[in-house]
Design an enzyme around this catalytic site. Structure first.
Site, PDB file in Angstrom:
ATOM      1  N   CYS A  95       0.856  -1.195   0.000  1.00 31.70           N
ATOM      2  CA  CYS A  95       0.000   0.000   0.000  1.00 31.70           C
ATOM      3  C   CYS A  95       0.886   1.236   0.000  1.00 31.70           C
ATOM      4  CB  CYS A  95      -0.916  -0.014   1.211  1.00 31.70           C
ATOM      5  SG  CYS A  95      -0.044  -0.295   2.738  1.00 31.70           S
TER       6      CYS A  95
HETATM    7  P1  NAD Z   1      -9.650  -5.822  -1.856  1.00 31.03           P
HETATM    8  O1  NAD Z   1     -10.294  -4.563  -1.405  1.00 31.03           O
HETATM    9  O2  NAD Z   1     -10.080  -6.421  -3.125  1.00 31.03           O
HETATM   10  O3  NAD Z   1      -9.809  -6.978  -0.751  1.00 31.03           O
HETATM   11  C1  NAD Z   1      -9.436  -6.791   0.595  1.00 31.03           C
HETATM   12  C2  NAD Z   1     -10.232  -7.747   1.469  1.00 31.03           C
HETATM   13  O4  NAD Z   1     -11.618  -7.411   1.383  1.00 31.03           O
HETATM   14  C3  NAD Z   1     -10.151  -9.211   1.029  1.00 31.03           C
HETATM   15  O5  NAD Z   1     -10.143 -10.018   2.170  1.00 31.03           O
HETATM   16  C4  NAD Z   1     -11.437  -9.406   0.235  1.00 31.03           C
HETATM   17  O6  NAD Z   1     -11.885 -10.722   0.191  1.00 31.03           O
HETATM   18  C5  NAD Z   1     -12.401  -8.534   0.999  1.00 31.03           C
HETATM   19  N1  NAD Z   1     -13.525  -8.020   0.220  1.00 31.03           N
HETATM   20  C6  NAD Z   1     -13.617  -7.845  -1.112  1.00 31.03           C
HETATM   21  N2  NAD Z   1     -14.830  -7.334  -1.436  1.00 31.03           N
HETATM   22  C7  NAD Z   1     -15.497  -7.178  -0.272  1.00 31.03           C
HETATM   23  C8  NAD Z   1     -16.792  -6.688   0.055  1.00 31.03           C
HETATM   24  N3  NAD Z   1     -17.629  -6.240  -0.873  1.00 31.03           N
HETATM   25  N4  NAD Z   1     -17.154  -6.670   1.351  1.00 31.03           N
HETATM   26  C9  NAD Z   1     -16.313  -7.089   2.324  1.00 31.03           C
HETATM   27  N5  NAD Z   1     -15.087  -7.587   2.061  1.00 31.03           N
HETATM   28  C10 NAD Z   1     -14.679  -7.618   0.778  1.00 31.03           C
HETATM   29  O7  NAD Z   1      -8.087  -5.512  -1.830  1.00 31.03           O
HETATM   30  P2  NAD Z   1      -6.934  -6.350  -2.496  1.00 31.03           P
HETATM   31  O8  NAD Z   1      -6.986  -6.040  -3.942  1.00 31.03           O
HETATM   32  O9  NAD Z   1      -6.962  -7.759  -2.033  1.00 31.03           O
HETATM   33  O10 NAD Z   1      -5.649  -5.693  -1.810  1.00 31.03           O
HETATM   34  C11 NAD Z   1      -4.917  -4.685  -2.346  1.00 31.03           C
HETATM   35  C12 NAD Z   1      -5.361  -3.315  -1.851  1.00 31.03           C
HETATM   36  O11 NAD Z   1      -5.197  -3.226  -0.431  1.00 31.03           O
HETATM   37  C13 NAD Z   1      -4.521  -2.203  -2.419  1.00 31.03           C
HETATM   38  O12 NAD Z   1      -5.352  -1.119  -2.752  1.00 31.03           O
HETATM   39  C14 NAD Z   1      -3.594  -1.848  -1.273  1.00 31.03           C
HETATM   40  O13 NAD Z   1      -3.051  -0.543  -1.349  1.00 31.03           O
HETATM   41  C15 NAD Z   1      -4.495  -2.034  -0.106  1.00 31.03           C
HETATM   42  N6  NAD Z   1      -3.764  -2.210   1.158  1.00 31.03           N
HETATM   43  C16 NAD Z   1      -3.796  -1.203   2.086  1.00 31.03           C
HETATM   44  C17 NAD Z   1      -3.057  -1.309   3.260  1.00 31.03           C
HETATM   45  C18 NAD Z   1      -3.059  -0.206   4.295  1.00 31.03           C
HETATM   46  O14 NAD Z   1      -2.683  -0.478   5.430  1.00 31.03           O
HETATM   47  N7  NAD Z   1      -3.464   1.011   3.964  1.00 31.03           N
HETATM   48  C19 NAD Z   1      -2.304  -2.462   3.493  1.00 31.03           C
HETATM   49  C20 NAD Z   1      -2.312  -3.478   2.547  1.00 31.03           C
HETATM   50  C21 NAD Z   1      -3.042  -3.335   1.380  1.00 31.03           C
END
Ligand code: NAD
Length: 517
Positions: A290
């Site tokens: 991130c």
């Molecule tokens: P994502 O938003 O697709 O998924 C994250 C989590 O949410 C997963 O467990 C997924 O199964 C779940 N999810 C998906 N749709 C959902 C819904 N409608 N309701 C509830 N849960 C749902 O993210 P990703 O693509 O797996 O991860 C990458 C993203 O995460 C990037 O944007 C990255 O920058 C961000 N990230 C942020 C941090 C931080 O601390 N700011 C840390 C790590 C990653």
């Protein structure tokens, strides 16, 4: 010698027992996509909601355990993680392709988090506060919130969840944790280490489910009143939906979202250092942090020299098997490879790619002698000439691609740094302290590095973002305590009569007309 791949069979654990699955998900090794790391039994919304009910039951007793004793449990978790560090890091490498040295660092961060919070069990300070009336005492207490539902991304499959789980449990909450599908085996292993520390059944529950089922399950749990805090780490898009849902139930979620992290390079910067920082933050973990570098904003007077050195460093960087000494391994999962290919289409004719080939590493497009066979490997890409209205400039591009643009004045650089509207991490390279402090003041990011890359959190400094990167919540250190506790104010009047605040207050009359001769 490489170990023979093992396919683990894992399912959700609720109340200490394996829970029913509605379907199966195969979590694969992105370095060799044909290898299945775990066959994951996926739960549905009912199981998620049931886990929240179970957690609510268990939380009552857990909250009664004295905080210093809960701190000892956190200490045991830290010891268990430390004793299993290599196995856990190997599993992280196998499941998401993070280079082993980085995976080991990620595991270390859990230990650091436990080290911090085991002591917090003996603090969790409240305050004694003076009253405006005699014979009356005022106090504040930190109360646990109740049940925390925690949903996490998989790029930091064990450290980032620990930033939630450790303080939430220490504060006397129960947790239902939903890890990312593609990092389920790492999540399950972390769950087992927590459980081995002696947490009572139901205090920590792990539920494997897809996004849609998680959302429905969370919605139901919020309606049933079995979730009192939502923690979400993931994309800004999903974070918005989760935050909206929590808001409807009058809750403010802890939202840790995406980033488009800028690095400003001033004319007085040490360029060698800046190149090293840009390489690590742009392409470490294949640009899938991130806090990964989004755009280099370099002063026009040093642009050509910086770009020449940066492009050279990127061309020389080793991409390869994540169990080797490499800068980056494969992308985390097929879904990220697909999205990354889409980001590559954002490269426009007015851009200039200075890093060599783009796209997948293959036999026809190798990297040095590495052909990337069977894995989701991509060439790292540096795009010069990025403009402020380009998608490449404005949106998070989770993957190994970094844009470069120029500026003339520091004010202009700050404006460019803030323009995409995220606000997670940022960095400035300068040898003048005035530039560093002006940048700190002007940049909208929650985190600012000076002469350091955009990535690299320490377990006792607040972590979090603003704007599209989050709603201002902070994790880590003492700051996260406000996410997992609610302040309770208590007043105790021992005067034996009803003293009314603001009304029965002694007044001392000053002579406000007094002036010195
Ligand atoms: P994502 O938003 O697709 O998924 C994250 C989590 O949410 C997963 O467990 C997924 O199964 C779940 N999810 C998906 N749709 C959902 C819904 N409608 N309701 C509830 N849960 C749902 O993210 P990703 O693509 O797996 O991860 C990458 C993203 O995460 C990037 O944007 C990255 O920058 C961000 N990230 C942020 C941090 C931080 O601390 N700011 C840390 C790590 C990653």
């Amino acid at each position: 010698m490489r170990r023979a791949p093992v396919t683990r069979q894992i399912v959700s654990v609720v109340g200490g027992k394996d829970a029913a699955s509605a379907s199966t998900y195969q979590s694969t090794n992105p370095a060799r996509t044909r290898e299945v790391v775990a066959s994951v039994g996926m739960a549905d919304a009912d199981t998620f909601a049931a886990a929240c009910r179970t957690a609510k039951e268990a939380q009552r007793e857990w909250a009664k355990v004295p905080a210093p004793v809960r701190g000892r449990v956190i200490a045991s978790i830290g010891r268990l993680v430390e004793a299993n560090a290599e196995s856990l890091a190997r599993l992280v490498t196998e499941e998401i392709g993070k280079p082993y040295a980085e995976a080991l660092g990620e595991v270390r961060e859990i230990v650091d988090t436990c080290d911090f919070f085991l002591g917090e069990g003996r603090r969790l300070y409240g305050q004694t506060v003076p009253s405006e009336m005699p014979d009356k005492n005022l106090f504040t207490f930190r109360n646990p919130v109740g049940v925390a539902a925690v949903i996490t991304a998989g790029n930091f499959p064990v450290a980032v969840p620990s930033w939630y789980l450790v303080p939430a449990l220490l504060c006397g909450n129960a947790v239902v944790w939903k890890p990312a599908e593609y990092a389920a085996a790492s999540g399950h292993a972390l769950y087992r280490l927590f459980a081995a520390a002696g947490l009572p059944d139901g205090v920590l529950n792990v539920v494997f489910a897809d996004g849609a089922e998680t959302f429905r399950g969370l919605e139901r749990a919020l309606e049933e009143g079995t979730v009192h805090k939502v923690g979400f780490t993931g994309s800004s898009e999903v974070g918005r939906k989760v935050g909206e849902l929590a808001g409807r139930h009058l809750q403010s979620a802890c939202l840790e979202l995406g980033g488009k992290n800028p690095m400003v390079i001033m004319p007085d910067a040490d360029l060698e250092l800046a190149v090293e920082g840009a390489l690590f933050s742009g392409f470490g973990t294949a640009g899938q942090r991130c806090t990964s570098l989004g755009t280099v904003i370099v002063h026009e007077s040093v642009h050509d020299e910086f770009l020449r050195r940066f492009a050279e460093a990127v061309r020389a960087a080793r991409i390869g098997e994540p169990d080797q000494d490499v800068l980056a391994g494969p992308l985390l999962d097929q879904k990220f490879a697909d999205r990354y290919e889409e980001y590559l289409t954002w490269i426009q004719p007015h851009h200039r790619v200075v890093s060599g080939p783009t796209g997948r590493v293959t036999e026809d497009s190798p990297r040095q002698d590495f052909t990337g066979e069977g894995g989701l490997y991509y060439h790292p890409v540096v795009v010069d000439g990025v403009r402020p209205d380009d998608r490449l400039f404005l949106e998070e591009t989770f993957g190994p691609i970094v844009g470069v643009t120029t500026f003339r004045t520091l004010d202009e650089a700050i404006e460019l740094a803030n323009l995409p509207g995220y606000g997670l991490s940022s960095s400035i390279y300068t040898t003048d302290a005035r530039n560093a402090f002006r940048f700190r003041e002007g940049v909208s990011a929650g985190m600012v590095s000076v002469n350091n890359s955009t990535s690299g959190a320490e377990a006792h400094l607040p972590f979090g973002g603003n704007g599209k990167s989050g709603n201002g919540s902070r994790q880590s250190g003492m700051w996260v305590l406000d996410q997992f506790t609610r302040w309770q104010a208590m007043n105790w009047d021992h005067s034996g009569r009803l003293q009314k605040a603001q009304m029965d207050v002694a007044d001392i009359t000053p002579d406000l007309d007094f002036r010195l001769p």
